[in-house]
Motif scaffolding. Structure first.
Motif, mmCIF file in Angstrom:
data_model
loop_
_atom_site.group_PDB
_atom_site.id
_atom_site.type_symbol
_atom_site.label_atom_id
_atom_site.label_comp_id
_atom_site.label_asym_id
_atom_site.label_seq_id
_atom_site.Cartn_x
_atom_site.Cartn_y
_atom_site.Cartn_z
ATOM 1 N N ILE A 299 -69.186 87.759 3.326
ATOM 2 C CA ILE A 299 -69.224 86.312 3.058
ATOM 3 C C ILE A 299 -70.564 85.757 3.506
ATOM 4 N N ASN A 300 -70.925 84.603 2.925
ATOM 5 C CA ASN A 300 -72.199 83.988 3.278
ATOM 6 C C ASN A 300 -72.039 83.029 4.465
ATOM 7 N N LYS A 305 -69.016 79.344 8.099
ATOM 8 C CA LYS A 305 -68.939 78.054 8.779
ATOM 9 C C LYS A 305 -67.592 77.380 8.526
ATOM 10 N N VAL A 306 -67.138 77.414 7.269
ATOM 11 C CA VAL A 306 -65.863 76.774 6.934
ATOM 12 C C VAL A 306 -64.693 77.536 7.557
ATOM 13 N N LEU A 307 -64.761 78.868 7.522
ATOM 14 C CA LEU A 307 -63.695 79.662 8.146
ATOM 15 C C LEU A 307 -63.574 79.334 9.629
ATOM 16 N N LEU A 308 -64.704 79.289 10.313
ATOM 17 C CA LEU A 308 -64.678 78.981 11.745
ATOM 18 C C LEU A 308 -64.158 77.578 11.993
ATOM 19 N N ALA A 334 -72.488 71.543 -3.403
ATOM 20 C CA ALA A 334 -72.165 70.912 -4.679
ATOM 21 C C ALA A 334 -70.857 71.500 -5.205
ATOM 22 N N PRO A 335 -70.180 70.787 -6.128
ATOM 23 C CA PRO A 335 -68.886 71.264 -6.634
ATOM 24 C C PRO A 335 -68.897 72.697 -7.161
ATOM 25 N N ALA A 336 -69.935 73.061 -7.927
ATOM 26 C CA ALA A 336 -69.974 74.417 -8.500
ATOM 27 C C ALA A 336 -70.065 75.478 -7.400
ATOM 28 N N THR A 337 -70.885 75.202 -6.398
ATOM 29 C CA THR A 337 -71.013 76.151 -5.280
ATOM 30 C C THR A 337 -69.718 76.240 -4.500
ATOM 31 N N THR A 338 -69.064 75.100 -4.317
ATOM 32 C CA THR A 338 -67.777 75.082 -3.620
ATOM 33 C C THR A 338 -66.758 75.963 -4.325
ATOM 34 N N THR A 339 -66.706 75.826 -5.643
ATOM 35 C CA THR A 339 -65.752 76.630 -6.426
ATOM 36 C C THR A 339 -66.022 78.124 -6.245
ATOM 37 N N ARG A 340 -67.307 78.529 -6.319
ATOM 38 C CA ARG A 340 -67.651 79.952 -6.157
ATOM 39 C C ARG A 340 -67.319 80.440 -4.744
ATOM 40 N N ASP A 341 -67.658 79.606 -3.751
ATOM 41 C CA ASP A 341 -67.426 80.015 -2.359
ATOM 42 C C ASP A 341 -65.935 80.195 -2.076
#
Length: 386
Positions: A299-300, A305-308, A334-341
């Motif tokens: 993961i990037n 950061k979000v997992l923690l 951005a929304p597109a990056t959020t969807t991919r992440d």
């Protein structure tokens, strides 16, 4: 009607010991399991468990009194005081004070309870307050210390404590009782019984101008943990918060008599529930470590950061679950990056997706520990409802 402290048998509390035999045995078995489970954690996981447990108790014991504190600030303060790595953020006096209280409890759980310690705890609890006359000392006001609700023209008095002129004498007697009933003493009491009476006894005297609830719950926690024989924070305040309306009703009824059997039935059930909450916290730390090891290198930085951030919410997780909108705010994407992440986190096995479109939510892919609703009947039978 007379209050418990006005009655001729005060403070000679009485109760039916047989009613709590099964509860006390269950608590001691649970204490052994807790201590054993904690020993299997590595040093980093143990540190996290201590910080998380203290933070949650600090937040919830304050929330019971209607005070909402900042989680991150409380955690940062506790980490600094324990000598762990922290973000060095600025912490407000209320958050600093309640954090100091939790650390002091953890470090000094084996010691006797003293007047000076109670005074120090009071200064911590009311840190930053400028509206109190008596800080770090017992109350001195001539006004009655009452717990009141309702309109000012027709108030309902739920409880009235002893006058301030009696407080020092009452607290000396309380401290002698508390220390004389500790493990290893001639008058030692079982942990649930001792903690329940200690909390009621302290709240009945109500020795301080403010902060009595928070200090009284710490006194009860000290009694519980002394029964373990090793320092560990039990989720007592969190369990009380989950039943806070019943908590105040039970205290109000207990203030009218020195037969504390009914009160101890209620308190013992809550303390056993607190044990299960502590089990859940330990399981959560174990599964968190496993999950992070599983996704390491897959993961990037944004996803980590979000997992923690999700892990910081503890076993209960985010209220309403993690959404794409929340992810975007935390990760600043951005929304597109959020969807991919998010899709990547699901693919890596870190998150579980549920719902569709705007109702889509994500949860950590770890087992959820159910917390039972526990009751104790008049014959001492324990009932566990999931």
């Amino acid at each position: 009607m007379s209050w418990n402290w006005q009655q001729s048998d005060w403070p000679d509390f009485r109760w039916n010991e047989k009613t709590f035999a099964k509860a006390e045995a269950a608590f001691l078995r649970g204490a052994g399991v807790l201590i054993g489970s904690a020993k299997h954690l590595d040093e980093d996981a143990r540190q996290q468990l201590v910080v998380d447990a203290m933070s949650v108790e600090a937040l919830t014991t304050s929330e019971i009194e209607g005070e909402m504190l900042n989680r991150a600030s409380v955690q940062s303060s506790i980490q600094r005081q324990l000598g762990f790595l922290s973000d060095r953020r600025k912490v407000q006096p209320a958050e600093q004070g309640i954090s100091e209280l939790m650390v002091d409890l953890y470090r000094g759980v084996d010691g006797a309870l003293t007047e000076n310690q109670l005074f120090a705890w009071h200064r911590m609890v009311v840190s930053g307050r400028t509206d109190l006359r008596d800080i770090g000392r017992y109350r001195t006001s001539d006004e009655p210390m009452q717990v009141v609700s309702g309109a000012s023209y027709a108030p309902k008095v739920h409880f009235e404590a002893p006058p301030s002129t009696r407080v020092r004498k009452e607290m000396k007697r309380f401290l002698d009782w508390f220390n004389g009933t500790a493990p290893g003493m001639a008058s030692a009491l079982p942990p649930l019984t001792r903690a329940g009476i200690a909390h009621l006894y302290f709240e009945s005297v109500h020795p301080f101008e403010d902060g009595n609830g928070r200090i009284g719950r710490v006194v009860a926690e000290k009694a519980l943990v002394q029964g373990f024989g090793q320092p560990i924070i039990v989720a007592l305040a969190r369990s009380i918060l989950a039943h806070h309306a019943d908590y105040y009703r039970a205290l109000e009824e207990a203030n009218k008599t020195n037969d504390v059997t009914t009160w101890l039935r209620w308190f013992s059930a809550i303390a056993l529930e607190a044990q299960y909450r502590t089990f859940a916290e330990i399981d959560f730390v174990i599964h968190k470590t496993k999950l992070l090891d599983q996704v390491r290198g897959r993961i990037n930085a944004r996803q980590e950061k979000v997992l923690l951030r999700m892990f910081r919410e503890g076993p209960e997780g985010f209220e309403g679950g993690m959404s794409a909108k929340k992810y975007s705010i935390i990760a600043e994407t951005a929304p597109a990056t959020t969807t991919r992440d998010l899709a990547g986190l699901v693919g890596a096995g870190a998150l579980i997706r549920s719902g569709e479109l705007k109702h889509t939510r994500y949860a950590l892919n770890i087992p959820v520990s159910n917390i039972p609703d526990i009751s104790i009947d008049e014959n001492g039978k324990l009932t566990f409802l999931i």
